[in-house]
Design a protein around this motif. Sequence first.
Motif, mmCIF file in Angstrom:
data_model
loop_
_atom_site.group_PDB
_atom_site.id
_atom_site.type_symbol
_atom_site.label_atom_id
_atom_site.label_comp_id
_atom_site.label_asym_id
_atom_site.label_seq_id
_atom_site.Cartn_x
_atom_site.Cartn_y
_atom_site.Cartn_z
ATOM 1 N N ASN A 1 34.962 8.868 -55.415
ATOM 2 C CA ASN A 1 35.580 8.611 -56.381
ATOM 3 C C ASN A 1 36.079 9.971 -56.921
ATOM 4 O OD1 ASN A 1 36.160 8.295 -59.135
ATOM 5 N ND2 ASN A 1 35.513 6.382 -59.266
ATOM 6 N N ARG A 2 37.390 10.068 -57.421
ATOM 7 C CA ARG A 2 37.884 11.153 -57.918
ATOM 8 C C ARG A 2 37.240 11.734 -59.243
ATOM 9 N NH1 ARG A 2 44.393 11.905 -59.318
ATOM 10 N NH2 ARG A 2 44.299 14.206 -60.137
ATOM 11 N N ASP A 3 36.789 10.717 -60.118
ATOM 12 C CA ASP A 3 36.187 11.235 -61.289
ATOM 13 C C ASP A 3 34.965 11.658 -60.965
ATOM 14 O OD1 ASP A 3 38.414 10.390 -63.110
ATOM 15 O OD2 ASP A 3 37.586 8.313 -63.216
ATOM 16 N N ALA A 4 34.175 11.233 -60.092
ATOM 17 C CA ALA A 4 32.863 11.605 -59.734
ATOM 18 C C ALA A 4 33.045 13.069 -58.910
ATOM 19 C CB ALA A 4 32.158 10.452 -58.631
ATOM 20 N N ARG A 5 33.776 13.233 -58.197
ATOM 21 C CA ARG A 5 34.369 14.543 -57.556
ATOM 22 C C ARG A 5 34.511 15.676 -58.480
ATOM 23 N NH1 ARG A 5 38.566 13.138 -54.100
ATOM 24 N NH2 ARG A 5 40.104 13.796 -55.681
ATOM 25 N N ARG A 6 35.442 15.178 -59.611
ATOM 26 C CA ARG A 6 35.697 16.159 -60.597
ATOM 27 C C ARG A 6 34.389 16.329 -61.409
ATOM 28 N NH1 ARG A 6 41.511 14.491 -63.105
ATOM 29 N NH2 ARG A 6 42.715 15.325 -61.173
ATOM 30 N N GLU A 7 33.647 15.669 -61.550
ATOM 31 C CA GLU A 7 32.263 15.781 -62.532
ATOM 32 C C GLU A 7 31.285 16.758 -61.618
ATOM 33 O OE1 GLU A 7 30.184 15.708 -65.755
ATOM 34 O OE2 GLU A 7 31.994 15.055 -65.759
ATOM 35 N N VAL A 8 31.218 16.523 -60.377
ATOM 36 C CA VAL A 8 30.234 17.326 -59.401
ATOM 37 C C VAL A 8 31.060 19.066 -59.383
ATOM 38 C CG1 VAL A 8 29.645 17.612 -57.202
ATOM 39 C CG2 VAL A 8 29.614 15.510 -58.101
ATOM 40 N N GLU A 9 32.258 18.868 -59.246
ATOM 41 C CA GLU A 9 33.067 20.294 -59.041
ATOM 42 C C GLU A 9 32.830 20.974 -60.431
ATOM 43 O OE1 GLU A 9 36.851 19.115 -58.062
ATOM 44 O OE2 GLU A 9 36.544 19.619 -55.843
ATOM 45 N N ARG A 10 33.092 20.260 -61.312
ATOM 46 C CA ARG A 10 32.680 20.883 -62.770
ATOM 47 C C ARG A 10 31.368 21.578 -63.087
ATOM 48 N NH1 ARG A 10 34.221 16.751 -66.191
ATOM 49 N NH2 ARG A 10 36.339 17.167 -65.405
ATOM 50 N N ALA A 11 30.152 20.739 -62.656
ATOM 51 C CA ALA A 11 29.048 21.189 -62.837
ATOM 52 C C ALA A 11 28.416 22.410 -61.819
ATOM 53 C CB ALA A 11 27.984 19.857 -62.594
ATOM 54 N N ILE A 12 29.161 22.370 -60.710
ATOM 55 C CA ILE A 12 28.973 23.422 -59.767
ATOM 56 C C ILE A 12 29.568 24.659 -59.956
ATOM 57 C CG2 ILE A 12 29.094 23.982 -57.433
ATOM 58 C CD1 ILE A 12 28.474 21.172 -56.429
ATOM 59 N N SER A 13 30.960 24.417 -60.582
ATOM 60 C CA SER A 13 31.632 25.513 -60.959
ATOM 61 C C SER A 13 30.939 26.180 -62.304
ATOM 62 C CB SER A 13 33.153 25.173 -61.316
ATOM 63 O OG SER A 13 33.988 26.124 -61.533
ATOM 64 N N HIS A 14 30.598 25.485 -63.046
ATOM 65 C CA HIS A 14 29.974 26.017 -64.218
ATOM 66 C C HIS A 14 28.768 26.629 -63.971
ATOM 67 C CE1 HIS A 14 28.713 26.232 -68.410
ATOM 68 N NE2 HIS A 14 27.741 26.017 -68.108
ATOM 69 N N ARG A 15 27.968 26.358 -63.272
ATOM 70 C CA ARG A 15 27.002 27.222 -62.752
ATOM 71 C C ARG A 15 27.438 28.366 -61.867
ATOM 72 N NH1 ARG A 15 21.220 26.215 -62.244
ATOM 73 N NH2 ARG A 15 21.618 25.045 -64.316
ATOM 74 N N ALA A 16 27.898 28.335 -61.041
ATOM 75 C CA ALA A 16 28.591 29.415 -60.079
ATOM 76 C C ALA A 16 29.182 30.536 -60.983
ATOM 77 C CB ALA A 16 29.454 28.832 -59.059
ATOM 78 N N VAL A 17 30.054 30.026 -61.856
ATOM 79 C CA VAL A 17 30.488 31.252 -62.795
ATOM 80 C C VAL A 17 29.634 31.845 -63.472
ATOM 81 C CG1 VAL A 17 31.895 31.556 -64.893
ATOM 82 C CG2 VAL A 17 32.871 29.884 -63.039
#
Length: 148
Positions: free
Chosen positions: A38-54
Amino acid sequence: MNIYPIAHIIHLYCAIAFVGGVFFEALVLSAIHSKSVNRDARREVERAISHRAVRVMPFVVVGVFLSGLAMAHRYWAILLNPFNSTFGVQLLLKITLAFGILVHFLIAVTKMRRHTLTVAWSKYIHTAVLIQMLLIVFLAKSMFYFNF
């Protein structure tokens, strides 16, 4: 005091974290871009991982580069004339690839801050960095074993 062993250990841990992070993003996380997620699920996962990676990756990158520079001191004489030995050529290539990764990392960070990092750019950067890292890992070992 000989800082090489400490720099070497720091370098290994930071390299493991960086290579593992890019490997995960490039080859594992890319699976969420399939039609079944799901697009919303994908965005939520990407946001969480991106936040940690940054938050984490800048320290990892600084650690790997500072420790790498500290270790390079041991090979300064070889680096002054790198084409005199296959070890020197491989070390120079390894350092060149590392700076290529740094450039890609800086491009990614800049694009993220400007909100211009597209999926296509992200895929390109992850693929380019992954290939460069695989070459660096190979060179890190081959330069001690292979004399061409």
